[in-house]
Design a protein around this motif. Structure first.
Motif, PDB file in Angstrom:
ATOM      1  N   THR A 210       1.726  -9.228   2.677  1.00  0.00           N
ATOM      2  CA  THR A 210       2.092  -9.397   1.269  1.00  0.00           C
ATOM      3  C   THR A 210       3.663  -9.801   1.592  1.00  0.00           C
ATOM      4  OG1 THR A 210       3.696  -7.757   2.731  1.00  0.00           O
ATOM      5  CG2 THR A 210       1.750  -6.781   1.462  1.00  0.00           C
TER       6      THR A 210
ATOM      7  N   ALA B  76       6.827  -9.621   1.866  1.00  0.00           N
ATOM      8  CA  ALA B  76       7.878  -8.997   2.060  1.00  0.00           C
ATOM      9  C   ALA B  76       6.868  -9.605   4.070  1.00  0.00           C
ATOM     10  CB  ALA B  76       7.754  -7.043   2.386  1.00  0.00           C
ATOM     11  N   ALA B  77       6.135  -9.408   4.540  1.00  0.00           N
ATOM     12  CA  ALA B  77       5.633 -10.034   5.813  1.00  0.00           C
ATOM     13  C   ALA B  77       6.130 -11.279   5.966  1.00  0.00           C
ATOM     14  CB  ALA B  77       4.029  -9.445   6.142  1.00  0.00           C
TER      15      ALA B  77
ATOM     16  N   THR C  39      11.835  -6.147   5.148  1.00  0.00           N
ATOM     17  CA  THR C  39      11.363  -4.240   5.536  1.00  0.00           C
ATOM     18  C   THR C  39      10.342  -4.640   4.480  1.00  0.00           C
ATOM     19  OG1 THR C  39      13.369  -3.831   5.948  1.00  0.00           O
ATOM     20  CG2 THR C  39      12.160  -2.812   5.683  1.00  0.00           C
ATOM     21  N   SER C  40       9.113  -4.366   5.082  1.00  0.00           N
ATOM     22  CA  SER C  40       8.477  -3.822   3.569  1.00  0.00           C
ATOM     23  C   SER C  40       8.266  -2.675   3.426  1.00  0.00           C
ATOM     24  CB  SER C  40       6.825  -4.498   4.258  1.00  0.00           C
ATOM     25  OG  SER C  40       5.363  -3.611   3.855  1.00  0.00           O
ATOM     26  N   SER C  41       7.810  -1.812   2.900  1.00  0.00           N
ATOM     27  CA  SER C  41       6.984  -0.775   1.990  1.00  0.00           C
ATOM     28  C   SER C  41       6.391  -0.071   3.506  1.00  0.00           C
ATOM     29  CB  SER C  41       6.645   0.010   1.181  1.00  0.00           C
ATOM     30  OG  SER C  41       5.261  -0.894   0.868  1.00  0.00           O
TER      31      SER C  41
ATOM     32  N   ARG D 198       1.646   2.806   1.515  1.00  0.00           N
ATOM     33  CA  ARG D 198       0.934   1.220   2.064  1.00  0.00           C
ATOM     34  C   ARG D 198       0.552   1.396   1.466  1.00  0.00           C
ATOM     35  NH1 ARG D 198      -0.056   1.981   7.269  1.00  0.00           N
ATOM     36  NH2 ARG D 198       0.590   3.678   9.191  1.00  0.00           N
TER      37      ARG D 198
ATOM     38  N   GLY E  50       6.303  -6.703  -5.613  1.00  0.00           N
ATOM     39  CA  GLY E  50       5.494  -5.139  -5.473  1.00  0.00           C
ATOM     40  C   GLY E  50       4.963  -4.921  -6.771  1.00  0.00           C
TER      41      GLY E  50
ATOM     42  N   GLU F 221       4.865  -0.074  -2.950  1.00  0.00           N
ATOM     43  CA  GLU F 221       4.383  -0.731  -2.566  1.00  0.00           C
ATOM     44  C   GLU F 221       4.576  -2.112  -2.386  1.00  0.00           C
ATOM     45  OE1 GLU F 221      -0.126  -2.965  -1.797  1.00  0.00           O
ATOM     46  OE2 GLU F 221       0.119  -1.290  -3.051  1.00  0.00           O
ATOM     47  N   GLY F 222       5.027  -2.768  -0.981  1.00  0.00           N
ATOM     48  CA  GLY F 222       6.003  -3.973  -1.344  1.00  0.00           C
ATOM     49  C   GLY F 222       7.432  -4.552  -0.854  1.00  0.00           C
ATOM     50  N   GLU F 223       7.732  -5.297  -0.955  1.00  0.00           N
ATOM     51  CA  GLU F 223       9.032  -5.039  -0.346  1.00  0.00           C
ATOM     52  C   GLU F 223       9.759  -4.678  -0.384  1.00  0.00           C
ATOM     53  OE1 GLU F 223      12.328  -9.104   0.157  1.00  0.00           O
ATOM     54  OE2 GLU F 223      10.042  -9.855  -0.553  1.00  0.00           O
TER      55      GLU F 223
END
Length: 272
Positions: free
Chosen positions: A6, A8-9, A14-16, A90, A116, A133-135
Motif C-alpha cells: 500500500t 501507506a507502507a 500509518t496504514s488502516s 484490511r 486508498g 483501506e489505505g493510508e
C-alpha cells in the motif's frame, strides 16, 4: 491472492491494516465546502486546509491539529449530508462483500482515492458508516491520542449490532491487533489497544420521525464551552435537535449534517 504494497507502507505512514476494525476518522459529507467552512469555523473555531484526497476535500484543524475531514461529495454520490465515522479495514472489497452478505447495504464504492479506497455503507438497521483501506490522514497518531472526536452507535439492539459489526470488521476475532468488545450493562464498548474508542447503545426506533431517535452513528466533539457553541450554531443557521444544558447538545448544521457537542467526560467512552 497477493496484493501490492500500500501507499501507506511505502511512505511510512500509518496504514488502516495496523488498526483494523477501529474508528480511524470522522468526516462530513456535504454539498458545499465553503458554506460548511463558514458554519463550522464560526461554531467550532476550526480552520481548514486542503486534503490530499483531492480538491473536493478539506481537513478541519483546531490549534493546528487535525480534527475531521469535510468532503463536498454529497451531491455527486447522491447521499444525504451527514457526519460519518470511518472504520479501518484490511481489504475494502472483502469488507464490502461481508456487509452485503449480512444484509447491510453498500451505497457507494469502494472508490479509489489518492491515498486508498473507501466506501459508504449502512448496517441492517440503516445506520450509515464508512470503511477505509489505505493510508490514514497525516498526523493520525496525534488525532488518535487526543481523541478530538468519538463515536456512539444508537441502534435498535446493541448486542445484535455488535455481532454484525464484529463479523464485518473483525472485532474480537482473536488475531493480533484486533479490537476488543466488552459488555457494560446494556451497552457494548469497543476498545482498540486497550483504549475505549466507541460505544453501542440500544433503544433506537427505525421508523421514528425524529432523526435523533432513529438508528445512527453519532459523532461527538468534546467542548469546554458548550452553551456558547450552541448559541453560535443558532446564530449561523443551525438548529438544536436535543439539548441537555451543561452536558451535551445534538445540533443540525444548515445543510442537514447532525453532530453532538459533549462536555468532556460526559458520557464518552472511558478507558479502564
Amino acid at each position: 491472492m497477493t496484493r501490492e504494497p500500500t501507499a501507506a507502507a511505502a511512505s511510512g505512514a500509518t496504514s488502516s491494516a495496523a488498526v483494523y476494525g477501529a474508528p480511524c476518522w470522522v468526516s462530513l459529507m456535504t454539498k458545499d465546502l465553503r458554506s460548511s467552512h463558514d458554519f463550522y469555523g464560526s461554531v467550532m473555531g476550526w480552520e481548514f486546509r486542503p486534503a490530499r484526497l483531492g480538491e473536493e476535500f478539506s481537513v478541519a484543524l483546531s490549534d493546528g491539529k487535525a480534527i475531521a475531514g469535510i468532503g463536498a461529495l454529497a451531491s455527486a454520490f447522491h447521499v444525504a449530508v451527514a457526519w460519518t465515522p470511518y472504520f479501518a479495514v484490511r481489504n475494502a472489497d472483502e469488507t464490502a462483500s461481508r456487509i452485503r452478505e449480512r444484509s447491510g447495504t453498500v451505497a457507494v464504492g469502494p472508490v479509489a482515492f489518492v491515498l486508498g479506497r473507501g466506501a459508504l455503507a449502512a448496517d441492517r438497521d440503516g445506520a450509515v458508516f464508512g470503511i477505509w483501506e489505505g493510508e490514514l490522514p497525516a498526523g493520525w497518531e496525534v488525532w488518535q491520542a487526543a481523541a478530538p472526536a468519538w463515536v456512539r452507535l444508537h441502534t435498535r439492539d446493541a448486542f445484535e449490532a455488535a455481532i454484525f459489526y464484529g463479523e464485518v470488521l473483525d472485532w474480537a476475532c482473536g488475531r493480533p491487533g484486533c479490537c476488543d468488545v466488552e459488555y457494560e450493562g446494556d451497552e457494548v464498548v469497543l476498545r482498540s489497544g486497550g483504549r475505549a474508542v466507541a460505544r453501542l447503545s440500544s433503544g433506537a426506533l427505525e421508523a421514528a420521525p425524529d432523526p435523533a431517535i432513529r438508528p445512527r452513528w453519532q459523532v461527538h466533539f468534546p467542548v469546554s464551552d458548550l452553551e456558547r457553541r450552541v448559541t453560535a450554531a443558532l446564530q449561523h443557521g443551525g438548529t438544536v435537535i436535543a439539548h441537555e444544558p451543561e452536558v451535551q447538545a445534538t445540533l443540525r448544521d444548515p445543510d442537514g449534517g447532525i453532530f453532538t457537542l459533549t462536555v468532556p467526560g460526559a458520557a464518552e467512552p472511558r478507558d479502564r
